[in-house]
Design a protein around this motif. Structure first.
Motif, PDB file in Angstrom:
ATOM      1  N   VAL A 113       0.837  -1.201   0.000  1.00 30.43           N
ATOM      2  CA  VAL A 113       0.000   0.000   0.000  1.00 30.43           C
ATOM      3  C   VAL A 113       0.870   1.249   0.000  1.00 30.43           C
ATOM      4  O   VAL A 113       0.606   2.216  -0.746  1.00 30.43           O
ATOM      5  CB  VAL A 113      -0.948  -0.005   1.211  1.00 30.43           C
ATOM      6  CG1 VAL A 113      -1.677   1.332   1.322  1.00 30.43           C
ATOM      7  CG2 VAL A 113      -1.957  -1.148   1.095  1.00 30.43           C
ATOM      8  N   LEU A 114       1.898   1.266   0.824  1.00 30.99           N
ATOM      9  CA  LEU A 114       2.776   2.440   0.898  1.00 30.99           C
ATOM     10  C   LEU A 114       3.499   2.674  -0.428  1.00 30.99           C
ATOM     11  O   LEU A 114       3.652   3.821  -0.870  1.00 30.99           O
ATOM     12  CB  LEU A 114       3.784   2.271   2.029  1.00 30.99           C
ATOM     13  CG  LEU A 114       3.195   2.332   3.445  1.00 30.99           C
ATOM     14  CD1 LEU A 114       4.253   1.942   4.464  1.00 30.99           C
ATOM     15  CD2 LEU A 114       2.645   3.720   3.748  1.00 30.99           C
ATOM     16  N   ALA A 115       3.938   1.593  -1.071  1.00 28.86           N
ATOM     17  CA  ALA A 115       4.594   1.746  -2.367  1.00 28.86           C
ATOM     18  C   ALA A 115       3.634   2.340  -3.381  1.00 28.86           C
ATOM     19  O   ALA A 115       4.008   3.202  -4.187  1.00 28.86           O
ATOM     20  CB  ALA A 115       5.125   0.391  -2.843  1.00 28.86           C
ATOM     21  N   ALA A 169       1.159   9.421   1.596  1.00 31.49           N
ATOM     22  CA  ALA A 169       1.888   8.248   2.073  1.00 31.49           C
ATOM     23  C   ALA A 169       2.329   8.380   3.531  1.00 31.49           C
ATOM     24  O   ALA A 169       2.214   7.412   4.297  1.00 31.49           O
ATOM     25  CB  ALA A 169       3.076   7.970   1.163  1.00 31.49           C
ATOM     26  N   PRO A 170       2.841   9.559   3.979  1.00 28.85           N
ATOM     27  CA  PRO A 170       3.251   9.657   5.386  1.00 28.85           C
ATOM     28  C   PRO A 170       2.104   9.419   6.364  1.00 28.85           C
ATOM     29  O   PRO A 170       2.310   8.840   7.436  1.00 28.85           O
ATOM     30  CB  PRO A 170       3.793  11.086   5.499  1.00 28.85           C
ATOM     31  CG  PRO A 170       4.235  11.422   4.110  1.00 28.85           C
ATOM     32  CD  PRO A 170       3.236  10.761   3.221  1.00 28.85           C
ATOM     33  N   THR A 208       2.100   6.521   9.250  1.00 31.53           N
ATOM     34  CA  THR A 208       1.832   6.765  10.670  1.00 31.53           C
ATOM     35  C   THR A 208       0.750   5.841  11.181  1.00 31.53           C
ATOM     36  O   THR A 208       0.845   5.277  12.279  1.00 31.53           O
ATOM     37  CB  THR A 208       1.413   8.232  10.882  1.00 31.53           C
ATOM     38  OG1 THR A 208       2.462   9.097  10.457  1.00 31.53           O
ATOM     39  CG2 THR A 208       1.120   8.500  12.350  1.00 31.53           C
ATOM     40  N   GLN A 209      -0.299   5.678  10.389  1.00 28.30           N
ATOM     41  CA  GLN A 209      -1.390   4.800  10.814  1.00 28.30           C
ATOM     42  C   GLN A 209      -0.904   3.353  10.939  1.00 28.30           C
ATOM     43  O   GLN A 209      -1.277   2.647  11.904  1.00 28.30           O
ATOM     44  CB  GLN A 209      -2.535   4.877   9.804  1.00 28.30           C
ATOM     45  CG  GLN A 209      -3.224   6.243   9.762  1.00 28.30           C
ATOM     46  CD  GLN A 209      -3.912   6.586  11.079  1.00 28.30           C
ATOM     47  OE1 GLN A 209      -4.493   5.718  11.706  1.00 28.30           O
ATOM     48  NE2 GLN A 209      -3.820   7.835  11.485  1.00 28.30           N
ATOM     49  N   TYR A 210      -0.122   2.898  10.010  1.00 21.17           N
ATOM     50  CA  TYR A 210       0.390   1.531  10.077  1.00 21.17           C
ATOM     51  C   TYR A 210       1.318   1.336  11.286  1.00 21.17           C
ATOM     52  O   TYR A 210       1.342   0.283  11.904  1.00 21.17           O
ATOM     53  CB  TYR A 210       1.120   1.160   8.793  1.00 21.17           C
ATOM     54  CG  TYR A 210       0.217   0.821   7.629  1.00 21.17           C
ATOM     55  CD1 TYR A 210      -0.860  -0.039   7.790  1.00 21.17           C
ATOM     56  CD2 TYR A 210       0.446   1.354   6.368  1.00 21.17           C
ATOM     57  CE1 TYR A 210      -1.697  -0.356   6.740  1.00 21.17           C
ATOM     58  CE2 TYR A 210      -0.370   1.036   5.292  1.00 21.17           C
ATOM     59  CZ  TYR A 210      -1.445   0.194   5.489  1.00 21.17           C
ATOM     60  OH  TYR A 210      -2.271  -0.117   4.442  1.00 21.17           O
ATOM     61  N   ALA A 211       2.072   2.369  11.607  1.00 22.98           N
ATOM     62  CA  ALA A 211       3.016   2.261  12.718  1.00 22.98           C
ATOM     63  C   ALA A 211       2.276   2.038  14.044  1.00 22.98           C
ATOM     64  O   ALA A 211       2.828   1.457  14.958  1.00 22.98           O
ATOM     65  CB  ALA A 211       3.886   3.514  12.793  1.00 22.98           C
TER      66      ALA A 211
END
Length: 207
Positions: free
Chosen positions: A187-189, A199-200, A204-207
């Motif tokens: 997803v980020l890619a 993307a940032p 952050t949400q994934y972290a």
């Protein structure tokens, strides 16, 4: 033709009766031995269609009863009585071959992480990749795909696509998201390529 789905996950459509007394299918009308269809063995003996072989061969005559069962369905679900038996996986490849070559299906979807299947899709379409390594990487969770029979199915799809002529390409897909880290990286890619500003936030949400 509209893309269809051949899924290897849900239920057994074909009964292998190689070990059953299915001879009545070959006897002349009026000579059939009566069976007690109230019992599982009797029902199978009276109704099973015998496959000549579970392995991939050029002829498909013994699979034709399956065509009538499928009719105009857009989804065909294939399963097995257990994981790991060669004949179940081999017969699925025979059925996939029939569905692709004779019935217009062009997607094989597995209960497997979509990120890994995306890498296999690249390989099937003629790109680089190592199907054994990819399937082995998910073997601890999806051990039933980490087998030579599944590698053979992947290689069949790649070979079919390389010589398909004007026919549609066959694809592979995964519909499981059990591996979160490869999925989040994908997803980020994607976001970095189409929406770098967003993307940032996703990171952050994934972290």
């Amino acid at each position: 033709m509209q893309r269809r789905l051949a899924s290897i996950v849900l239920l057994v459509l074909f009964v292998f009766s190689l070990g059953l007394e299915a001879g009545p299918r070959r006897r002349a009308a009026g000579k059939r031995t009566p069976y007690d269809e109230s019992t599982p063995g009797g029902w199978l003996a009276a109704n099973a269609f015998v496959l000549a072989t579970p392995d991939l061969v050029p002829f498909t005559g013994d699979l034709q009863p399956l065509r009538a069962m499928i009719g105009d369905a857009d989804v065909v679900a294939l399963g097995d009585a257990n994981h790991g038996t060669h004949e179940f996986f081999a017969s699925k490849l025979r059925i996939i071959d029939l569905l692709v070559r004779e019935a217009g299906f062009d997607v094989v979807a597995l209960e497997a992480p979509f990120t890994v299947m995306n890498d296999l899709e690249t390989y099937i379409q003629g790109g680089p990749g190592n199907p054994r390594a990819l399937l082995h990487a998910i073997g601890s969770l999806f051990f039933f795909w980490d087998s030579e029979e599944v590698v053979a199915a992947v290689e069949w799809m790649r070979e079919y696509n390389a010589h398909r002529g004007q026919n549609p390409a066959v694809h592979i897909a995964g519909f499981d998201s059990f591996l979160p880290y490869p999925a989040s990286r994908a997803v980020l890619a994607y976001l970095n390529s189409v929406d770098p500003a967003g993307a940032p936030t996703a990171l952050t949400q994934y972290a």
